[in-house]
Design an enzyme around this catalytic site. Structure first.
Site: not given
Ligand code: CTP
Length: 209
Positions: A21-23, A88
């Site tokens: 995943t991402n932030r 995102a």
């Protein structure tokens, strides 16, 4: 107007207990959704996993993966007036999902990733969307030039560009500072709370009725 908003990260499963995943916190997309409802628009929010409360009065579709987000957007975007794609989305996903938990074995482990479909980049041609299209650009260098390239190649009316190398704005923070890249000019939006930028973006799409 009918407004579709994407928000949050996506989550790409590796095995039953692990994912990529991402932030992204989802704050920007949720702030836009809240302001759009307040302005009288009919809002559909398609979101990856976040810890945020869904604003009252909006239609909500929770998704997990980039593929699920693509399918939900492809299903609804053609009947919308405005698309604001703030999610995102993972650019890559594991080629294979391991149904069993991957056991520790060698000293190194190589994961093979394949490209996901670009949702924003599919809006115009593949999905046939003709409304007002806003994309976001997360950049760490050459912010304006990279954002303008995205504006043109993805057929956007506006790209909201953030410098994500700064820790005080963008990912997971309360504030944002952005370059608003339009086809014929660029505006600098000075650092402010995300809901201020959300209000400004909603003002650009016009009235709710
Ligand atoms: N985006 C999307 N689908 C993807 C990847 C990105 O819809 N599979 C959208 C994002 O929601 C955002 C915009 O594309 O509105 C730009 O995302 P960004 O990560 O900045 O750019 P990429 O197009 O992925 O290009 P790069 O990673 O090379 O900068």
């Amino acid at each position: 107007m009918k407004v579709l908003i994407t928000a949050g990260p996506t989550r790409e499963a590796i095995d039953p207990v692990r994912y990529l995943t991402n932030r992204s916190s989802g704050k920007m997309g949720y702030a836009i959704a809240g302001e759009a409802v307040r302005a009288g628009h009919q809002v559909l929010l398609i979101s990856g996993p976040t810890s945020l409360d869904v604003p009252d009065g909006i239609d909500f579709i929770p998704v997990e993966t980039a593929e699920e987000m693509y399918n939900a957007v492809a299903n609804y975007l053609p009947r919308m007036d405005v698309g604001i794609l703030a999610a995102a989305v993972a650019d890559y996903t594991p080629r294979v999902f391991s149904h069993q938990k991957i056991k520790k074995s060698d000293d190194t482990l190589t994961l093979e990733l394949i490209k996901t479909k670009d949702i924003l980049g599919s809006a115009r041609v593949a999905m046939g969307f003709t409304g007002f299209l806003i994309g976001f650009a997360a950049e760490t260098e050459n912010v304006e030039a990279n954002a303008r390239h995205k504006l043109v190649t993805k057929g956007c009316d506006l790209v909201v560009a953030n410098d994500v190398s700064r820790s005080d704005i963008g990912f997971d923070s309360h504030d944002n500072e952005a370059l608003l890249v339009f086809p014929d000019h660029t505006e600098h939006f000075a650092k402010a709370a995300k809901h201020e930028l959300a209000m400004y973006l909603v003002s650009l799409i016009g009235g709710g009725e």
